[in-house]
Scaffold this motif. Structure first.
Motif, PDB file in Angstrom:
ATOM      1  N   GLY A   1      -1.774   3.721  30.373  1.00  0.00           N
ATOM      2  CA  GLY A   1      -1.559   2.780  29.466  1.00  0.00           C
ATOM      3  C   GLY A   1      -0.109   3.351  28.654  1.00  0.00           C
ATOM      4  O   GLY A   1       0.148   2.463  27.737  1.00  0.00           O
ATOM      5  N   GLU A   2       0.433   4.304  28.754  1.00  0.00           N
ATOM      6  CA  GLU A   2       1.502   4.979  28.269  1.00  0.00           C
ATOM      7  C   GLU A   2       2.780   4.543  28.825  1.00  0.00           C
ATOM      8  O   GLU A   2       2.842   4.837  30.360  1.00  0.00           O
ATOM      9  CB  GLU A   2       1.609   6.316  28.052  1.00  0.00           C
ATOM     10  CG  GLU A   2       0.345   6.876  27.019  1.00  0.00           C
ATOM     11  CD  GLU A   2       0.737   6.209  25.500  1.00  0.00           C
ATOM     12  OE1 GLU A   2       1.688   6.226  25.433  1.00  0.00           O
ATOM     13  OE2 GLU A   2      -0.279   6.017  25.042  1.00  0.00           O
ATOM     14  N   VAL A   3       3.810   3.841  28.474  1.00  0.00           N
ATOM     15  CA  VAL A   3       5.141   3.412  29.474  1.00  0.00           C
ATOM     16  C   VAL A   3       5.684   4.869  29.684  1.00  0.00           C
ATOM     17  O   VAL A   3       5.999   5.642  28.836  1.00  0.00           O
ATOM     18  CB  VAL A   3       5.817   2.457  28.245  1.00  0.00           C
ATOM     19  CG1 VAL A   3       7.218   2.400  29.014  1.00  0.00           C
ATOM     20  CG2 VAL A   3       5.121   1.392  28.018  1.00  0.00           C
TER      21      VAL A   3
ATOM     22  N   LEU B   1      12.973  12.659  38.659  1.00  0.00           N
ATOM     23  CA  LEU B   1      12.850  13.408  37.224  1.00  0.00           C
ATOM     24  C   LEU B   1      11.368  13.299  37.006  1.00  0.00           C
ATOM     25  O   LEU B   1      11.030  12.201  36.674  1.00  0.00           O
ATOM     26  CB  LEU B   1      13.833  12.749  36.217  1.00  0.00           C
ATOM     27  CG  LEU B   1      14.113  13.591  34.814  1.00  0.00           C
ATOM     28  CD1 LEU B   1      14.637  14.938  35.174  1.00  0.00           C
ATOM     29  CD2 LEU B   1      14.618  12.786  34.027  1.00  0.00           C
ATOM     30  N   ASP B   2      10.834  14.661  36.562  1.00  0.00           N
ATOM     31  CA  ASP B   2       9.243  14.575  36.322  1.00  0.00           C
ATOM     32  C   ASP B   2       9.182  13.695  35.046  1.00  0.00           C
ATOM     33  O   ASP B   2      10.139  13.598  34.014  1.00  0.00           O
ATOM     34  CB  ASP B   2       8.916  16.017  35.735  1.00  0.00           C
ATOM     35  CG  ASP B   2       8.712  16.932  37.042  1.00  0.00           C
ATOM     36  OD1 ASP B   2       8.590  16.226  38.163  1.00  0.00           O
ATOM     37  OD2 ASP B   2       8.650  18.068  36.984  1.00  0.00           O
ATOM     38  N   GLY B   3       8.177  12.969  35.026  1.00  0.00           N
ATOM     39  CA  GLY B   3       7.755  12.234  33.835  1.00  0.00           C
ATOM     40  C   GLY B   3       8.473  10.718  33.795  1.00  0.00           C
ATOM     41  O   GLY B   3       8.582  10.083  32.853  1.00  0.00           O
ATOM     42  N   HIS B   4       8.998  10.380  34.738  1.00  0.00           N
ATOM     43  CA  HIS B   4       9.975   9.292  35.065  1.00  0.00           C
ATOM     44  C   HIS B   4       9.639   8.243  35.993  1.00  0.00           C
ATOM     45  O   HIS B   4       9.055   8.930  37.088  1.00  0.00           O
ATOM     46  CB  HIS B   4      11.501   9.536  34.845  1.00  0.00           C
ATOM     47  CG  HIS B   4      11.861  10.112  33.510  1.00  0.00           C
ATOM     48  ND1 HIS B   4      11.563  11.333  33.084  1.00  0.00           N
ATOM     49  CD2 HIS B   4      12.700   9.617  32.693  1.00  0.00           C
ATOM     50  CE1 HIS B   4      11.948  11.558  32.095  1.00  0.00           C
ATOM     51  NE2 HIS B   4      12.845  10.622  31.755  1.00  0.00           N
ATOM     52  N   TRP B   5       9.939   7.133  35.933  1.00  0.00           N
ATOM     53  CA  TRP B   5       9.808   6.456  37.384  1.00  0.00           C
ATOM     54  C   TRP B   5      11.427   6.157  37.898  1.00  0.00           C
ATOM     55  O   TRP B   5      12.285   6.104  36.982  1.00  0.00           O
ATOM     56  CB  TRP B   5       9.239   5.442  37.450  1.00  0.00           C
ATOM     57  CG  TRP B   5       9.662   4.259  36.428  1.00  0.00           C
ATOM     58  CD1 TRP B   5       9.623   4.091  35.253  1.00  0.00           C
ATOM     59  CD2 TRP B   5      10.524   3.051  36.998  1.00  0.00           C
ATOM     60  NE1 TRP B   5      10.239   2.756  34.805  1.00  0.00           N
ATOM     61  CE2 TRP B   5      10.885   2.196  35.934  1.00  0.00           C
ATOM     62  CE3 TRP B   5      11.084   2.547  38.171  1.00  0.00           C
ATOM     63  CZ2 TRP B   5      11.977   1.159  35.953  1.00  0.00           C
ATOM     64  CZ3 TRP B   5      12.072   1.655  38.387  1.00  0.00           C
ATOM     65  CH2 TRP B   5      12.204   0.751  37.287  1.00  0.00           C
TER      66      TRP B   5
ATOM     67  N   VAL C   1      -6.149   9.383  37.215  1.00  0.00           N
ATOM     68  CA  VAL C   1      -5.159   8.781  36.300  1.00  0.00           C
ATOM     69  C   VAL C   1      -4.997   7.336  37.129  1.00  0.00           C
ATOM     70  O   VAL C   1      -5.468   7.055  38.247  1.00  0.00           O
ATOM     71  CB  VAL C   1      -3.867   9.602  36.638  1.00  0.00           C
ATOM     72  CG1 VAL C   1      -3.355   9.617  37.938  1.00  0.00           C
ATOM     73  CG2 VAL C   1      -2.583   9.123  35.626  1.00  0.00           C
ATOM     74  N   LEU C   2      -4.442   6.414  36.037  1.00  0.00           N
ATOM     75  CA  LEU C   2      -4.251   4.989  36.527  1.00  0.00           C
ATOM     76  C   LEU C   2      -2.625   4.778  36.330  1.00  0.00           C
ATOM     77  O   LEU C   2      -2.294   4.993  35.140  1.00  0.00           O
ATOM     78  CB  LEU C   2      -4.962   4.152  35.818  1.00  0.00           C
ATOM     79  CG  LEU C   2      -4.833   2.582  35.827  1.00  0.00           C
ATOM     80  CD1 LEU C   2      -5.407   2.148  37.406  1.00  0.00           C
ATOM     81  CD2 LEU C   2      -5.372   1.789  34.925  1.00  0.00           C
ATOM     82  N   VAL C   3      -1.971   4.649  37.426  1.00  0.00           N
ATOM     83  CA  VAL C   3      -0.521   4.258  37.298  1.00  0.00           C
ATOM     84  C   VAL C   3      -0.496   2.815  37.569  1.00  0.00           C
ATOM     85  O   VAL C   3      -0.910   2.191  38.488  1.00  0.00           O
ATOM     86  CB  VAL C   3       0.162   4.870  38.406  1.00  0.00           C
ATOM     87  CG1 VAL C   3       1.638   4.406  38.291  1.00  0.00           C
ATOM     88  CG2 VAL C   3      -0.179   6.461  38.096  1.00  0.00           C
ATOM     89  N   ALA C   4       0.134   2.027  36.667  1.00  0.00           N
ATOM     90  CA  ALA C   4       0.394   0.639  36.869  1.00  0.00           C
ATOM     91  C   ALA C   4       1.866   0.073  36.720  1.00  0.00           C
ATOM     92  O   ALA C   4       2.700   0.631  36.108  1.00  0.00           O
ATOM     93  CB  ALA C   4      -0.345  -0.106  35.615  1.00  0.00           C
ATOM     94  N   VAL C   5       2.383  -0.684  37.618  1.00  0.00           N
ATOM     95  CA  VAL C   5       3.782  -1.289  37.700  1.00  0.00           C
ATOM     96  C   VAL C   5       3.523  -2.730  37.408  1.00  0.00           C
ATOM     97  O   VAL C   5       2.649  -3.483  37.806  1.00  0.00           O
ATOM     98  CB  VAL C   5       4.288  -1.401  39.221  1.00  0.00           C
ATOM     99  CG1 VAL C   5       5.281  -2.235  39.226  1.00  0.00           C
ATOM    100  CG2 VAL C   5       4.362   0.089  39.772  1.00  0.00           C
ATOM    101  N   GLU C   6       4.201  -3.054  36.055  1.00  0.00           N
ATOM    102  CA  GLU C   6       4.195  -4.412  35.538  1.00  0.00           C
ATOM    103  C   GLU C   6       5.220  -5.258  36.080  1.00  0.00           C
ATOM    104  O   GLU C   6       6.511  -4.819  35.942  1.00  0.00           O
ATOM    105  CB  GLU C   6       4.242  -4.170  33.955  1.00  0.00           C
ATOM    106  CG  GLU C   6       3.362  -3.254  33.364  1.00  0.00           C
ATOM    107  CD  GLU C   6       1.889  -3.966  33.472  1.00  0.00           C
ATOM    108  OE1 GLU C   6       1.602  -5.018  33.736  1.00  0.00           O
ATOM    109  OE2 GLU C   6       0.706  -2.851  33.348  1.00  0.00           O
TER     110      GLU C   6
END
Length: 768
Positions: free
Chosen positions: A599-601, A609-613, A635-640
């Protein structure tokens, strides 16, 4: 087939005469593989009437264990009937109950094995280990062929000219976290020149003053006890990790019906299990008949280094699954023959990376090079990349092999295991299932004049994704369809169902960690997929009693978003790493509006880079780097996703772009210096990947422009072909390098346009 020694493809040589000048004259005879426990008629009979039975031995040296004894006299038959119709999976599961399931080898066995028949010194072997690391080639096992011991076919004593201090050599190799296997040819017994000769004589009741050799007798409990206690245990204590029983001296013994190889394999396996009950045994030997799958790994023998041999090995390896023998190891690169052809060796390495065991080997000849870094590019880079790809696949491969312990299914298996009703599945012998989720069709023939090799593959009904090309296929025929695709040297034809999600890893040189340190979860385009990621300590037998971890992976895709959920881990074992980095890859995806983790952008970055896409344009993948994931929580990773219209436009452009971009890069690399002031036109096309990664939201415009400019590329190459033809006519003595290079680039371009220019070409549905 017990061995492929001296085979060329599926043929063996039969002497038919003699020529005074050339020697023996041979004819090559084709050998047919039997179907094992499976048959399209629906039933198979296994006749065990002529084999030995195991019974309690009266010999005190057998130490109350079961020992082979002849069948009692009389007329009787010992038959097993498998009657499963076309339910091949059930037949194999029953076979595993009857003949024994295939145990899970130590995880390091799934890494790269370096082997070559060569009299290495200790200094050279240590330098080889250094070179492997210096060239960033992942490796886990060094196999030392027969020259570790004194001169002779059979030996148990170190040759101190080559290894003055073998204990130190093994210690230094272990410091590099390498495992070491030694070659054995035990059939000649123990000669007078051996260090343990006198002790062996005493153990079996011989006088060392009156005999020159202790005969090998695997049926004598006293010999077997001394064989392990005096010859093998001291070397194992010194640091030898496992043995290569390179047995090839007959199939008969003093007990009628006893194959000495099959019994020797069992004895070695049981000896390891008894000495180190918490460690998984491992032997490297030859096929010993039904039930041999209980003692992996298999050595297929010394084949000819020829395209025919490579072409036969996918079928041979897959068919072995029909007799529960899933861990064949081949001499990758071949054994007999002249210096290895770089292209053949490269394709063999690629097959090895997608086979049960990746082990290179070669004969004693001076030109039998097997060090990957000694080959010219592009072969060098492609081979090393293939070995690295193998290590990336190990979490998936290892998990599939663990499931096979329970199901009887081998990692590499024929297409008809999954599709017994499809006639084409029995004809598709050049391809195989690699576990449940992958279909692999290795390139086993040389490239054509367009720098690509044709591969014909059969895919069942459904949606599929070509991993190498980045192309989606929709197979709507109930009988499946035959496709013909063309692959560059750097490409391996691998296909997955749409929506597949798989575990992997990155940046690993050894497989000795208790947990995979850098997990990668890859989701391929499609509506949905799931997989269970499996992990254990990789070394002990704890997995047999449930000391392991499983993690559910789920992939979902809708018009507005695409998600990967890593479920909460279940189970535990000593050394399991609960928190670690995880990389999520959404393949075949356009740049998103945003990416969220629980849920966090997550912010974007143009590089890892860690913590980035970031956006990996070469594989059209959205890559999310999570520096620390608690696998107990998941963990849930979502691509909007963008709007439906923009997404549809982008998806049409990225379909096949990985394969197209690879070909544009190759054309650019080869022709750039020949295009004079117009070279920027091809450079601009090849730099599309870089520009998209620096600004992912330009993907649609960049790929649209690339498609437009791509159409004019052939005219550019043709114009400079004419220019260089005129220039070369002024120097007719010079080789026509420029014109031949440009002509080859045009051939590659023509095939590329046919395959990627418009809708993907799928060939026809005719059988081969």
């Amino acid at each position: 087939m017990r061995t492929l020694d001296t085979w060329k493809g599926n043929k063996t040589a039969r002497p038919v005469g003699f020529d005074a000048q050339t020697g023996f004259v041979h004819e090559w005879e084709e050998q047919l593989l039997e179907p094992g426990l499976l048959c399209r008629d629906g039933w198979v009979v296994v006749d065990e009437s002529d084999t030995v039975v195991l019974d309690a031995s009266e010999d005190p040296g057998a130490q109350s264990r079961c020992w082979p004894v002849p069948r009692p006299p009389g007329e009787r038959r010992d038959l097993y009937l498998f009657a499963y119709g076309d339910d091949h999976a059930s037949a194999l599961a029953a076979g595993a109950q009857l003949f024994g399931s295939q145990p899970l080898p130590p995880r390091y066995a799934f890494g790269y094995w370096y082997s070559r028949y060569y009299p290495y010194t200790d200094r050279e072997l240590l330098e080889l280990a250094e070179q492997l690391d210096r060239n960033d080639v992942p490796v886990d096992v060094l196999v030392i062929d027969m020259d570790w011991h004194r001169v002779g076919w059979t030996g148990y004593s170190w040759d101190r000219d080559l290894f003055p201090d073998p204990t130190e050599t093994l210690e230094r190799l272990h410091e590099r976290r390498l495992r070491v296997a030694l070659n054995l040819h035990p059939a000649d017994g123990v000669g007078r020149h051996e260090d343990a000769f006198a002790a062996m004589c005493d153990a079996v009741g011989l006088d060392p003053q009156t005999v020159d050799r202790v005969p090998f007798d695997v049926t004598d409990p006293r010999f077997v006890d001394a064989y392990f206690r005096l010859l093998h245990h001291p070397e194992e204590d010194r640091g030898v990790d496992f043995w290569w029983m390179d047995w090839q001296q007959g199939a008969e013994s003093s007990i009628p019906g006893l194959d000495p190889l099959a019994w020797l394999n069992r004895l070695h396996w049981d000896d390891q299990a008894q000495r180190r009950p918490d460690r998984r045994p491992l032997i490297f030997s030859r096929w010993g008949g039904l039930g041999a799958g209980r003692y992996p790994i298999g050595f297929s023998g010394d084949t000819h280094a020829a395209w025919e041999s490579l072409a036969f090995q996918p079928e041979f390896t897959a068919t072995a699954a029909n007799v529960l023998y899933g861990y064949w190891s081949h001499d990758i690169g071949g054994h007999f023959g002249s210096a290895p052809d770089p292209e053949l060796y490269t394709r063999w390495i690629q097959f090895g990376a997608h086979s049960p065991i990746l082990r290179t080997h070669g004969a004693l000849g001076p030109d039998q090079e097997r060090r990957l870094w000694e080959f010219p590019n592009p072969y060098r880079t492609v081979m090393i990349d293939a070995v690295r790809r193998r290590y990336e696949l190990v979490p998936y491969i290892y998990g599939e092999c663990r499931r096979g312990v329970d199901t009887g299914l081998s990692l590499v298996r024929p297409m008809y295991h999954e599709h017994p009703e499809a006639t084409a599945a029995y004809e598709a012998t050049d391809q195989y299932q690699l576990g449940d989720q992958m279909v692999v069709a290795p390139v086993v023939r040389p490239t054509d004049d367009d720098d690509m090799a044709a591969v014909r593959v059969w895919l069942p009904k459904g949606e599929w994704f070509d991993v190498a090309h980045g192309v989606r296929f929709d197979i709507d025929d109930d009988e499946g369809r035959w496709l013909e695709r063309r692959y560059l040297l750097a490409e391996v034809p691998v296909f997955v169902r749409a929506g597949t999600v798989l575990p992997g890893q990155r940046g690993v040189r050894r497989l000795d960690a208790a947990s995979y340190p850098n997990l990668v979860v890859t989701a391929y385009p499609g509506p949905a997929g799931q997989h269970t990621f499996y992990e254990d300590d990789g070394v002990t037998t704890g997995y047999e009693s449930g000391r392991a971890v499983s993690v559910a992976l789920n992939h979902r895709s809708t018009t507005s978003r695409r998600t990967v959920r890593i479920g909460a881990a279940l189970g535990t074992y000593r050394g399991w790493l609960r928190r670690r980095p995880v990389e999520i890859r959404f393949v075949g995806e356009a740049p998103p509006r945003s990416v969220c983790v629980d849920g966090e952008v997550v912010p974007w970055a143009p590089r890892p880079l860690d913590g980035h896409w970031r956006y990996d344009a070469a594989s059209t993948a959205v890559v999310v780097s999570l520096p620390r994931v608690d696998l107990r929580q998941g963990v849930l990773v979502a691509v909007e996703r963008s709007t439906a219209r923009h997404r549809a436009e982008a998806e049409a452009l990225i379909d096949g772009y990985p394969g197209l971009a690879r070909r544009i890069d190759l054309i650019s690399e080869r022709t750039r210096t020949l295009l004079q002031e117009d070279n920027r036109q091809i450079v601009t096309l090849s730099q599309t990947v870089d520009r998209i990664e620096r600004d992912p939201w330009t993907l649609t415009s960049e790929l649209g422009e690339l498609r437009n400019r791509f159409d004019g590329l052939d005219a550019l190459l043709e114009r400079y072909l004419q220019v260089w033809t005129e220039l070369q006519s002024l120097n007719p003595g010079d080789p026509p390098v420029a014109t031949s290079t440009l002509a080859a680039a045009r051939r590659l371009l023509t095939t590329t346009r046919d395959q990627f220019g418009g809708a993907p070409s799928t060939g026809d549905s005719r059988t081969p």
